[in-house]
Design a protein around this motif. Structure first.
Motif, PDB file in Angstrom:
ATOM      1  N   ASP A 148       9.306 -15.958  -5.151  1.00  0.00           N
ATOM      2  CA  ASP A 148       8.909 -14.521  -5.806  1.00  0.00           C
ATOM      3  C   ASP A 148       7.622 -14.299  -4.693  1.00  0.00           C
ATOM      4  O   ASP A 148       6.564 -14.906  -4.759  1.00  0.00           O
ATOM      5  N   ILE A 149       7.643 -12.991  -4.497  1.00  0.00           N
ATOM      6  CA  ILE A 149       6.563 -12.392  -3.725  1.00  0.00           C
ATOM      7  C   ILE A 149       5.915 -11.216  -4.702  1.00  0.00           C
ATOM      8  O   ILE A 149       6.863 -10.240  -4.773  1.00  0.00           O
ATOM      9  N   GLU A 150       4.866 -11.277  -5.221  1.00  0.00           N
ATOM     10  CA  GLU A 150       4.548 -10.269  -6.185  1.00  0.00           C
ATOM     11  C   GLU A 150       3.997  -9.266  -5.326  1.00  0.00           C
ATOM     12  O   GLU A 150       3.085  -9.207  -4.713  1.00  0.00           O
ATOM     13  N   LEU A 151       4.360  -8.061  -5.346  1.00  0.00           N
ATOM     14  CA  LEU A 151       3.945  -6.720  -4.770  1.00  0.00           C
ATOM     15  C   LEU A 151       2.949  -5.843  -5.821  1.00  0.00           C
ATOM     16  O   LEU A 151       3.165  -5.539  -6.659  1.00  0.00           O
ATOM     17  N   LEU A 152       1.650  -6.014  -5.207  1.00  0.00           N
ATOM     18  CA  LEU A 152       0.630  -5.121  -5.860  1.00  0.00           C
ATOM     19  C   LEU A 152       0.727  -3.832  -5.341  1.00  0.00           C
ATOM     20  O   LEU A 152       0.382  -3.414  -4.275  1.00  0.00           O
ATOM     21  N   THR A 153       0.757  -2.687  -6.333  1.00  0.00           N
ATOM     22  CA  THR A 153       0.909  -1.342  -5.788  1.00  0.00           C
ATOM     23  C   THR A 153      -0.371  -0.575  -6.478  1.00  0.00           C
ATOM     24  O   THR A 153      -0.852  -0.967  -7.507  1.00  0.00           O
ATOM     25  N   PRO A 154      -0.858   0.561  -5.842  1.00  0.00           N
ATOM     26  CA  PRO A 154      -1.947   1.216  -6.395  1.00  0.00           C
ATOM     27  C   PRO A 154      -1.743   1.981  -7.634  1.00  0.00           C
ATOM     28  O   PRO A 154      -0.397   2.188  -7.994  1.00  0.00           O
ATOM     29  N   ASP A 155      -2.472   2.446  -8.224  1.00  0.00           N
ATOM     30  CA  ASP A 155      -2.674   2.990  -9.570  1.00  0.00           C
ATOM     31  C   ASP A 155      -1.972   4.533  -9.184  1.00  0.00           C
ATOM     32  O   ASP A 155      -2.586   5.157  -8.303  1.00  0.00           O
ATOM     33  N   ARG A 156      -0.965   4.817  -9.734  1.00  0.00           N
ATOM     34  CA  ARG A 156      -0.090   5.946  -9.678  1.00  0.00           C
ATOM     35  C   ARG A 156      -0.953   7.267  -9.701  1.00  0.00           C
ATOM     36  O   ARG A 156      -0.992   8.198  -8.759  1.00  0.00           O
ATOM     37  N   THR A 213       0.695  -1.295  -0.088  1.00  0.00           N
ATOM     38  CA  THR A 213      -0.019   0.069  -0.023  1.00  0.00           C
ATOM     39  C   THR A 213       0.883   1.290  -0.118  1.00  0.00           C
ATOM     40  O   THR A 213       0.142   2.140  -0.095  1.00  0.00           O
ATOM     41  N   GLY A 214       2.220   1.181   0.264  1.00  0.00           N
ATOM     42  CA  GLY A 214       2.878   2.137   0.502  1.00  0.00           C
ATOM     43  C   GLY A 214       2.925   2.784   1.833  1.00  0.00           C
ATOM     44  O   GLY A 214       3.698   3.710   2.306  1.00  0.00           O
ATOM     45  N   ARG A 215       2.139   2.250   2.723  1.00  0.00           N
ATOM     46  CA  ARG A 215       1.921   2.574   3.960  1.00  0.00           C
ATOM     47  C   ARG A 215       2.432   1.504   4.977  1.00  0.00           C
ATOM     48  O   ARG A 215       2.005   1.739   6.133  1.00  0.00           O
ATOM     49  N   PRO A 250       8.169  -0.419   8.342  1.00  0.00           N
ATOM     50  CA  PRO A 250       9.225  -1.058   7.697  1.00  0.00           C
ATOM     51  C   PRO A 250       9.620  -2.273   8.182  1.00  0.00           C
ATOM     52  O   PRO A 250      10.024  -3.228   7.492  1.00  0.00           O
ATOM     53  N   GLU A 251       9.068  -2.808   9.469  1.00  0.00           N
ATOM     54  CA  GLU A 251       9.298  -3.967   9.941  1.00  0.00           C
ATOM     55  C   GLU A 251       8.669  -4.999   8.915  1.00  0.00           C
ATOM     56  O   GLU A 251       8.991  -6.221   8.760  1.00  0.00           O
ATOM     57  N   THR A 252       7.447  -4.590   8.304  1.00  0.00           N
ATOM     58  CA  THR A 252       6.656  -5.525   7.398  1.00  0.00           C
ATOM     59  C   THR A 252       7.451  -5.799   6.205  1.00  0.00           C
ATOM     60  O   THR A 252       7.483  -6.785   5.613  1.00  0.00           O
ATOM     61  N   TYR A 253       7.997  -4.546   5.587  1.00  0.00           N
ATOM     62  CA  TYR A 253       8.836  -4.785   4.375  1.00  0.00           C
ATOM     63  C   TYR A 253      10.231  -5.550   4.682  1.00  0.00           C
ATOM     64  O   TYR A 253      10.337  -6.536   3.769  1.00  0.00           O
ATOM     65  N   ARG A 254      10.804  -5.337   5.758  1.00  0.00           N
ATOM     66  CA  ARG A 254      11.905  -6.424   6.034  1.00  0.00           C
ATOM     67  C   ARG A 254      11.144  -7.970   6.124  1.00  0.00           C
ATOM     68  O   ARG A 254      11.948  -8.987   5.855  1.00  0.00           O
ATOM     69  N   PHE A 255      10.197  -8.045   6.892  1.00  0.00           N
ATOM     70  CA  PHE A 255       9.484  -9.551   7.011  1.00  0.00           C
ATOM     71  C   PHE A 255       9.178  -9.914   5.435  1.00  0.00           C
ATOM     72  O   PHE A 255       9.699 -11.077   5.172  1.00  0.00           O
ATOM     73  N   MET A 256       8.739  -8.925   4.876  1.00  0.00           N
ATOM     74  CA  MET A 256       8.360  -9.528   3.304  1.00  0.00           C
ATOM     75  C   MET A 256       9.585 -10.001   2.686  1.00  0.00           C
ATOM     76  O   MET A 256       9.931 -11.150   2.041  1.00  0.00           O
ATOM     77  N   GLN A 262     -12.214   3.544   3.998  1.00  0.00           N
ATOM     78  CA  GLN A 262     -12.999   2.724   2.986  1.00  0.00           C
ATOM     79  C   GLN A 262     -12.166   3.457   1.555  1.00  0.00           C
ATOM     80  O   GLN A 262     -11.712   2.780   0.681  1.00  0.00           O
ATOM     81  N   GLU A 263     -12.159   4.587   1.589  1.00  0.00           N
ATOM     82  CA  GLU A 263     -11.544   5.266   0.308  1.00  0.00           C
ATOM     83  C   GLU A 263     -10.166   4.995   0.125  1.00  0.00           C
ATOM     84  O   GLU A 263      -9.834   4.456  -1.079  1.00  0.00           O
ATOM     85  N   CYS A 264      -9.478   5.229   1.413  1.00  0.00           N
ATOM     86  CA  CYS A 264      -7.856   5.021   0.962  1.00  0.00           C
ATOM     87  C   CYS A 264      -7.632   3.434   0.654  1.00  0.00           C
ATOM     88  O   CYS A 264      -7.095   3.091  -0.135  1.00  0.00           O
ATOM     89  N   CYS A 265      -8.239   2.704   1.551  1.00  0.00           N
ATOM     90  CA  CYS A 265      -8.178   1.192   1.302  1.00  0.00           C
ATOM     91  C   CYS A 265      -8.699   0.631  -0.187  1.00  0.00           C
ATOM     92  O   CYS A 265      -8.143   0.065  -0.514  1.00  0.00           O
ATOM     93  N   GLY A 266      -9.624   1.397  -0.519  1.00  0.00           N
ATOM     94  CA  GLY A 266     -10.048   1.196  -1.974  1.00  0.00           C
ATOM     95  C   GLY A 266      -9.180   1.400  -2.830  1.00  0.00           C
ATOM     96  O   GLY A 266      -9.133   0.680  -4.013  1.00  0.00           O
ATOM     97  N   ILE A 267      -8.507   2.377  -2.805  1.00  0.00           N
ATOM     98  CA  ILE A 267      -7.356   2.661  -3.676  1.00  0.00           C
ATOM     99  C   ILE A 267      -6.166   2.225  -3.499  1.00  0.00           C
ATOM    100  O   ILE A 267      -5.394   1.538  -4.491  1.00  0.00           O
ATOM    101  N   ARG A 268      -5.809   1.803  -2.318  1.00  0.00           N
ATOM    102  CA  ARG A 268      -4.553   1.386  -1.961  1.00  0.00           C
ATOM    103  C   ARG A 268      -4.513  -0.283  -2.088  1.00  0.00           C
ATOM    104  O   ARG A 268      -3.440  -1.081  -2.171  1.00  0.00           O
ATOM    105  N   LYS A 269      -5.495  -0.906  -1.537  1.00  0.00           N
ATOM    106  CA  LYS A 269      -5.674  -2.289  -1.620  1.00  0.00           C
ATOM    107  C   LYS A 269      -6.683  -2.728  -2.573  1.00  0.00           C
ATOM    108  O   LYS A 269      -6.301  -3.925  -3.309  1.00  0.00           O
ATOM    109  N   VAL A 270      -7.920  -2.399  -2.537  1.00  0.00           N
ATOM    110  CA  VAL A 270      -9.038  -3.076  -3.381  1.00  0.00           C
ATOM    111  C   VAL A 270      -8.580  -2.942  -4.850  1.00  0.00           C
ATOM    112  O   VAL A 270      -8.831  -4.141  -5.543  1.00  0.00           O
TER     113      VAL A 270
END
Ligand code: SF4
Length: 241
Positions: free
Chosen positions: A84-92, A63-65, A68-74, A113-121
């Motif tokens: 491979d872990i494919e990282l899905l990113t929001p539409d720029r 999500t970009g948010r 840092p610990e989660t990125y290190r964990f991935m 909901q709006e932010c999750c809609g853009i960054r996740k859904v």
């Protein structure tokens, strides 16, 4: 393509089965299937799936948010399992215009909901459009409000379309948090270091906080909102109409 009737039969077959049995069936039935890895304890799914099949697809929502610990964990998981872990990113463009209009913390004022809609859904929707089935780490004990009625396998009504039916498997459904942690300990599965800092359910950094002993794990997510709304849209079918 499976029919609804097939799904009902399959659900009957998988009812109350242990996670390995459900995963095995899912990976046998579908080639074009992927595990959704949230960066929390559902790494257990990856560990189990690799023992069944080596060529598993894994994706995660960046999500970009995230912490840092989660990125290190991935990264730890990627190296540990050599996957491979494919990282899905929001539409720029959509994200840029959202942030320009509403800033970086609008979810505290008008809900997540709006932010999750853009960054996740939306990124998830893009990915799921190319899959026949996906595997999630949902468990009943994660939410008394939204996760009590989920089955072992279901047609994903949130992401299926008239042309494309998507199946969702929930192998950890009936496991408690304690069972997941027993597995992590027994099989030395990597875990997010945030779990050592009081975090249980881990999402984005601004929307996740540590919980006190005996507080429910979901109380650390979107704590300013009512429990019945605490789904980010990935499992929108869980929300009661
Ligand atoms: Fe945005 Fe919070 Fe949802 Fe992450 S969890 S996408 S920061 S609202």
């Amino acid at each position: 393509m499976m029919t609804t009737f097939d799904i009902e039969q399959l659900q009957t077959e998988l009812d109350q089965k242990n996670p390995r049995v459900i995963l095995k069936k899912a990976l046998e039935l579908f080639d074009n299937i992927a595990i959704s890895f949230s960066g929390a304890e559902d790494v257990v799914l990856i560990d189990m799936a690799l023992a069944i099949r080596k060529d598993i697809q894994v994706f995660s929502l960046d999500t970009g948010r995230l912490h840092p610990e989660t990125y290190r964990f991935m990264e730890k998981v990627r190296k540990h399992y050599q996957i491979d872990i494919e990282l899905l990113t929001p539409d720029r463009d959509v994200l840029d215009s959202f942030v320009k209009k509403k800033g970086l913390f609008s979810f505290y004022e008008d809900g997540h909901q709006e932010c999750c809609g853009i960054r996740k859904v939306e990124p998830l929707k893009r990915k799921l459009a190319h899959l026949d089935a996906w595997i999630t780490g949902q468990r009943k004990d994660q939410s008394l409000d939204t996760r009590q009625d989920i089955p072992e396998v279901q047609i994903d009504t949130a992401f299926s379309t008239a042309e494309h039916q998507l199946v969702k498997f929930n192998p950890l459904l009936n496991w408690s948090s304690a069972q997941v942690w027993d597995y992590i300990e027994a099989y030395q599965v990597p875990y997010n270091e945030l779990h050592e800092k009081g975090f249980i359910s881990i999402g984005c950094e601004p929307c996740t906080r540590a919980v006190l002993p005996n507080q429910h794990e979901r109380s650390g997510r979107w704590w300013w909102e009512a429990g019945a709304k605490k789904e980010c849209g990935l499992h929108a079918g869980n929300l009661k109409k």
